[in-house]
Design a protein around this motif. Structure first.
Motif, short mmCIF file in Angstrom:
data_model
loop_
_atom_site.label_atom_id
_atom_site.label_comp_id
_atom_site.label_asym_id
_atom_site.label_seq_id
_atom_site.Cartn_x
_atom_site.Cartn_y
_atom_site.Cartn_z
N SER A 126 -13.99 9.16 -4.95
CA SER A 126 -13.69 9.10 -6.38
C SER A 126 -13.14 7.76 -6.80
CB SER A 126 -12.70 10.21 -6.76
OG SER A 126 -11.47 10.02 -6.06
N MET A 127 -12.79 6.88 -5.82
CA MET A 127 -12.22 5.57 -6.14
C MET A 127 -13.26 4.46 -5.99
SD MET A 127 -8.48 5.76 -4.34
CE MET A 127 -8.03 4.18 -5.07
N GLU A 128 -14.54 4.81 -5.99
CA GLU A 128 -15.58 3.81 -5.83
C GLU A 128 -15.55 2.77 -6.94
OE1 GLU A 128 -17.52 3.30 -3.36
OE2 GLU A 128 -16.97 5.07 -2.21
N GLN A 129 -15.08 3.17 -8.14
CA GLN A 129 -15.04 2.23 -9.26
C GLN A 129 -13.79 1.38 -9.27
OE1 GLN A 129 -17.75 1.99 -11.03
NE2 GLN A 129 -18.66 3.73 -9.92
N SER A 130 -12.88 1.59 -8.32
CA SER A 130 -11.65 0.80 -8.26
C SER A 130 -11.96 -0.60 -7.78
CB SER A 130 -10.63 1.47 -7.33
OG SER A 130 -10.35 2.78 -7.78
N PRO A 131 -11.09 -1.57 -8.12
CA PRO A 131 -11.33 -2.96 -7.70
C PRO A 131 -11.33 -3.07 -6.17
CG PRO A 131 -9.65 -2.86 -9.41
CD PRO A 131 -9.91 -1.45 -8.99
N GLY A 132 -12.22 -3.95 -5.65
CA GLY A 132 -12.28 -4.18 -4.22
C GLY A 132 -13.12 -3.14 -3.51
N THR A 133 -13.44 -3.44 -2.28
CA THR A 133 -14.21 -2.52 -1.45
C THR A 133 -13.30 -1.43 -0.89
OG1 THR A 133 -13.87 -3.83 0.55
CG2 THR A 133 -15.75 -4.40 -0.83
N GLY A 134 -13.94 -0.44 -0.26
CA GLY A 134 -13.14 0.60 0.37
C GLY A 134 -12.25 0.05 1.46
N TYR A 135 -12.73 -0.96 2.18
CA TYR A 135 -11.89 -1.57 3.22
C TYR A 135 -10.69 -2.28 2.61
CZ TYR A 135 -10.28 -4.43 7.08
OH TYR A 135 -9.49 -5.02 8.04
N ASP A 136 -10.89 -3.00 1.50
CA ASP A 136 -9.78 -3.72 0.87
C ASP A 136 -8.69 -2.76 0.42
OD1 ASP A 136 -11.11 -6.11 1.26
OD2 ASP A 136 -12.10 -6.04 -0.71
N ARG A 137 -9.08 -1.65 -0.19
CA ARG A 137 -8.09 -0.67 -0.63
C ARG A 137 -7.40 -0.03 0.57
NH1 ARG A 137 -12.55 0.69 -3.88
NH2 ARG A 137 -12.92 2.54 -2.58
N TRP A 138 -8.17 0.22 1.63
CA TRP A 138 -7.61 0.83 2.84
C TRP A 138 -6.60 -0.12 3.50
CZ3 TRP A 138 -8.04 -0.66 8.01
CH2 TRP A 138 -7.69 0.30 8.96
N ALA A 139 -6.95 -1.39 3.65
CA ALA A 139 -6.07 -2.35 4.31
C ALA A 139 -4.87 -2.71 3.46
CB ALA A 139 -6.85 -3.62 4.66
N ALA A 140 -4.91 -2.43 2.15
CA ALA A 140 -3.78 -2.75 1.27
C ALA A 140 -2.65 -1.73 1.38
CB ALA A 140 -4.26 -2.85 -0.17
N VAL A 141 -2.88 -0.61 2.05
CA VAL A 141 -1.83 0.39 2.22
C VAL A 141 -0.72 -0.20 3.08
CG1 VAL A 141 -1.27 2.67 3.16
CG2 VAL A 141 -3.43 2.30 1.94
N LEU A 142 0.51 -0.08 2.63
CA LEU A 142 1.66 -0.66 3.35
C LEU A 142 2.01 0.22 4.55
CD1 LEU A 142 3.59 -3.08 2.99
CD2 LEU A 142 5.18 -1.51 1.89
N PRO A 143 2.06 -0.35 5.77
CA PRO A 143 2.37 0.47 6.96
C PRO A 143 3.86 0.68 7.18
CG PRO A 143 1.87 -1.75 7.64
CD PRO A 143 1.73 -1.74 6.14
N VAL A 144 4.63 0.73 6.12
CA VAL A 144 6.09 0.90 6.21
C VAL A 144 6.50 1.99 5.24
CG1 VAL A 144 8.34 -0.22 6.02
CG2 VAL A 144 6.36 -1.54 6.78
N ALA A 145 7.37 2.89 5.69
CA ALA A 145 7.84 4.00 4.85
C ALA A 145 8.99 3.53 3.99
CB ALA A 145 8.25 5.18 5.74
N THR A 146 8.69 2.87 2.89
CA THR A 146 9.74 2.35 2.00
C THR A 146 10.43 3.45 1.21
OG1 THR A 146 8.03 1.94 0.34
CG2 THR A 146 8.63 0.11 1.78
N ASP A 147 9.89 4.67 1.20
CA ASP A 147 10.52 5.74 0.43
C ASP A 147 11.88 6.11 0.99
OD1 ASP A 147 8.98 6.73 2.67
OD2 ASP A 147 9.49 8.74 1.97
N LEU A 148 12.17 5.76 2.27
CA LEU A 148 13.50 6.03 2.82
C LEU A 148 14.57 5.24 2.08
CD1 LEU A 148 12.66 5.98 6.64
CD2 LEU A 148 13.18 7.98 5.23
N ILE A 149 14.27 3.99 1.74
CA ILE A 149 15.23 3.17 0.98
C ILE A 149 15.24 3.59 -0.48
CG2 ILE A 149 15.84 0.82 0.32
CD1 ILE A 149 14.57 -0.15 2.87
N THR A 150 14.07 3.92 -1.01
CA THR A 150 13.99 4.35 -2.40
C THR A 150 14.83 5.60 -2.64
OG1 THR A 150 11.75 3.44 -2.51
CG2 THR A 150 12.42 4.95 -4.26
N ARG A 151 14.84 6.49 -1.66
CA ARG A 151 15.63 7.72 -1.81
C ARG A 151 17.11 7.41 -1.89
NH1 ARG A 151 14.17 12.71 1.96
NH2 ARG A 151 12.37 12.61 0.58
N LEU A 152 17.57 6.39 -1.16
CA LEU A 152 18.98 6.00 -1.25
C LEU A 152 19.31 5.42 -2.61
CD1 LEU A 152 19.61 4.28 2.21
CD2 LEU A 152 20.41 6.51 1.46
#
Length: 746
Positions: free
Chosen positions: A94-120
């Motif tokens: 469903s995100m085919e119309q989003s900017p960039g290729t599927g790989y670009d969107r996939w690699a842009a995911v941050l591999p860090v759980a920042t929600d632990l700090i956000t919860r604080l």
């Protein structure tokens, strides 16, 4: 009987499995059954709710159990699952119309759980977790009173007592006595004199609904406090890493701009994900205070496990109690129980609104950890200057992902059907990365870690084979508690093991900011080490032409064994044209037809091998720190069988050197301002700045550990402080080791 099981660590099929395997190591080699359910090939063998497992495939049957030592921490497991869900969403159709290729969107995911700090940052007065902690501070004393002096009801209990102790006879005492002659003292003409009588006692019974709630509440609160402790500890570690990263990006004089820019980009991603980050000092101080109070609360609750109520065996503990509390007389009118009821309702609200349930799917975690490792590999290749030419991310069993550098270097990443990753260059496999979801360094898994390290099939590196890295979920906090023997094998890429060439064992976690840096070091080592071992590359050349070529101008070629020339450095254009011109003239000389064909074949072979050798030198001439390519005429310093390059841009030295013990060549980097330590964090663990591991004796960084034999160049020298890689305690473990390799029939 076939070999129906698959060991993803060794890449072998097996007939039998150990009864207590490592989580995620073994799979089905073909379609079969796991816990009685039909599954496809390469399905993980996982336990059911009772921690038991069974598997059957291709005529092979096995069963066993997995203990708590196989279960990852709640924080790491849930954050890994959430990152995997983001990766799936990034490649959704469903995100085919989003900017960039599927790989670009996939690699842009941050591999860090920042929600632990956000919860604080988003904690407020109405937060259910904060409300539960306030209720615990106010009512924990009342829960202690209930556990120490619980209310009870009197229950009538019939039992046979000696005549001297029987105070109240039971209504059926005479009929019982008549049926049990062993309770008679003697029999006379007048009747029976009893020795024992069935009597009635009124005993207190604590098996009340209110007491069941109190005991279950102790268990629930302990689970909540463990969840809270691990979350706060992970958030504190991330805040420290974030501060270190901010400090590092500001040290422009210590690092080259390219490294600083790369780390600043990571910092920008983190800050963007966190939003407006408040004062980190105050945030860390408040988190430390919360962690201290959490540990104090947990210590108080742990003592209640030995209380009169929790130790009572007559109290029913099986079955789940509904979270909605029944309003009984004790919960309404009794002061202690009324406060316990308020604490239960606060826990139920937090469990319902804040998602503090410590349960998760092991299958989702194992699959998610595989995808998390794939994301780390992709980001590592991007940090090393490679760009994906494919539009799809790596998926098990799918099409390969091709990465290319501006210099022309091309590597291929393949995600095998079993979930492992393989990296290819020039058609040759240079790296195997095996995700292993088992928490090896966790406290209950020490015996499993000992057994795993002692298994040569799992940790030995094949002679001349590709590098192999085993990636597991682990944190620096766990590593600090390891004894020296285990610490020397954890967080390595296999090039600094005392026993010599071995598989690397790399910890990564979504709560560790420097997980990408650790993976960068592994990938860079796998790409550089084969080229360094091949230096200087040899080219076959006819003997009659070898002397002419060496007699010509240029010092980029040297004499080798037999009919070989050694390519010592990349040549200048004029030097290369001179040699190729000599070969063309030689192959074009007149003579017999057979002789001309022989010369043409030798010249073609020479040009092909020369092109391959120049490709090796071209890759070796790229600075591993800043990525600038060296100029052959000015920056290559040739030594006996080795070379050294001083980068003109970042001023760091890199090249090869020969081990003083086994004489094998290996690549090294000597940073201009080295900051290595025995406990590397995100500041020190720069993947670009490390190839072979340096010895850390007395602050000396000019000696390195040989990746071939495992011996240190500074071995035997006097040192003021030991190096944890050189001075490893060889004493045997103080507990039994199990888990032998099933393929050996043990």
């Amino acid at each position: 009987m076939g070999e129906g099981f698959w060991d993803r660590v060794t890449g072998r099929r097996l007939q039998r499995l150990p009864s207590r395997p490592l989580l995620g190591r073994y799979q089905l080699a073909g379609p079969g059954l796991v816990n009685g359910r039909a599954t496809a090939a390469y399905a993980h063998i996982l336990p059911d709710l009772a921690a038991k497992w069974s598997a059957a495939a291709e005529g092979c049957v096995a069963e066993g159990s997995l203990g708590q030592d196989a279960m990852p921490e709640y924080v790491i497991a849930t954050r890994t699952i959430s990152i995997a869900a983001e990766l799936d969403a990034a490649t959704d159709s469903s995100m085919e119309q989003s900017p960039g290729t599927g790989y670009d969107r996939w690699a842009a995911v941050l591999p860090v759980a920042t929600d632990l700090i956000t919860r604080l940052q988003t904690t407020h007065g109405r937060d259910p977790i904060a409300a539960l902690e306030r209720e615990m501070d106010a009512n924990l004393g009342h829960l202690e009173q209930v556990c120490l002096r619980p209310e009870a009801r009197l229950s009538r209990v019939e039992q046979v007592d000696p005549l001297s102790r029987a105070q109240r006879t039971a209504p059926r005492a005479l009929s019982h006595l008549a049926a049990h002659t062993e309770d008679w003292e003697r029999r006379t003409i007048r009747g029976v004199y009893p020795k024992r009588l069935l009597s009635v006692h009124n005993e207190p019974d604590v098996d009340l609904y209110e007491n069941q709630v109190a005991v279950r509440l102790v268990d629930h609160l302990l689970a909540f406090l463990e969840w809270r402790r691990s979350s706060l500890q992970a958030a504190l570690d991330m805040l420290k890493d974030l501060d270190d990263l901010q400090e590092l990006t500001g040290q422009l004089n210590d690092r080259h701009w390219w490294t600083t820019w790369r780390l600043a980009s990571l910092l920008g991603e983190l800050v963007s994900s966190l939003g407006q980050l408040s004062d980190s000092d105050n945030l860390r101080s408040s988190a430390s205070d919360l962690l201290r109070r959490t540990r104090e609360r947990r210590a108080r609750l742990e003592r209640l496990r030995a209380s009169r109520l929790c130790q009572n065996r007559r109290l029913r503990r099986h079955g789940e109690l509904p979270s909605d509390l029944r309003q009984t007389n004790l919960f309404t009118h009794h002061q202690e129980y009324r406060r316990v009821g308020a604490l239960w309702r606060a826990w139920a609200r937090a469990s319902r609104e804040a998602d503090i349930d410590a349960s998760f799917s092991l299958r989702e975690f194992c699959d998610g950890f595989d995808r998390f490792v794939g994301l780390l590999i992709a980001r590592s290749l991007g940090a090393l200057g490679y760009r994906a030419t494919s539009e799809r991310p790596p998926v098990p069993g799918s099409q390969d992902v091709v990465y290319a550098r501006p210099s022309g270097d091309v590597v291929v990443l393949r995600n095998q059907p079993d979930g492992t990753f393989e990296l290819f260059r020039d058609g040759a496999r240079v790296l195997i990365i095996v995700p292993l979801p088992h928490p090896l360094a966790a406290e209950p898994s020490r015996a499993a870690l000992h057994a795993f390290l002692d298994d040569p099939g799992a940790t030995a590196q094949p002679e001349g084979g590709p590098a192999r890295i085993i990636v597991y979920p682990g944190t620096r906090e766990e590593q600090r508690t390891l004894p020296p023997r285990l610490l020397s094998r954890i967080d390595t890429v296999g090039n600094d093991v005392r026993e010599g060439t071995a598989a690397g064992i790399l910890p990564v976690a979504p709560t560790e900011i420097d997980s990408v840096e650790r993976m960068i070091r592994a990938v860079q080592w796998a790409l550089v080490a084969p080229d360094a071992a091949a230096y200087p590359p040899a080219v076959r050349c006819p003997a009659e032409m070898g002397e002419k070529i060496l007699a010509g101008r240029g010092t980029w070629l040297g004499a080798g064994e037999l009919d070989q020339l050694m390519v010592l450095r990349p040549p200048a254009q004029a030097e290369l044209e001179h040699v190729t011109g000599l070969m063309r003239a030689w192959s074009g000389e007149r003579g017999a037809l057979a002789r001309r064909r022989e010369r043409d074949s030798a010249a073609a072979m020479f040009h092909k091998e020369l092109e391959a050798a120049l490709g090796v030198l071209d890759r070796l001439s790229i600075c591993p720190v800043c990525g600038k390519k060296a100029e052959a005429e000015h920056q290559f310093t040739l030594r006996k069988g080795t070379f050294r390059i001083a980068c003109a841009r970042c001023r760091n030295d890199w090249g090869t050197q020969t081990c003083r013990w086994c004489k094998a060549p290996f690549p090294t980097v000597q940073l201009r301002r080295t900051q290595l330590s025995s406990d590397p964090g995100p500041v020190e663990a720069s993947g670009h700045g490390i190839l072979a591991t340096s010895c850390q004796r007395a602050g000396q960084f000019t000696f390195y550990i040989c990746p071939n034999c495992g011996r240190c160049g500074n071995e035997g020298a006097r040192a003021e402080r030991p190096c944890h890689r050189c001075d490893v305690d060889d004493s045997p473990p103080d507990h039994p080791v199990g888990g032998a390799d099933p393929s050996n029939g043990e």
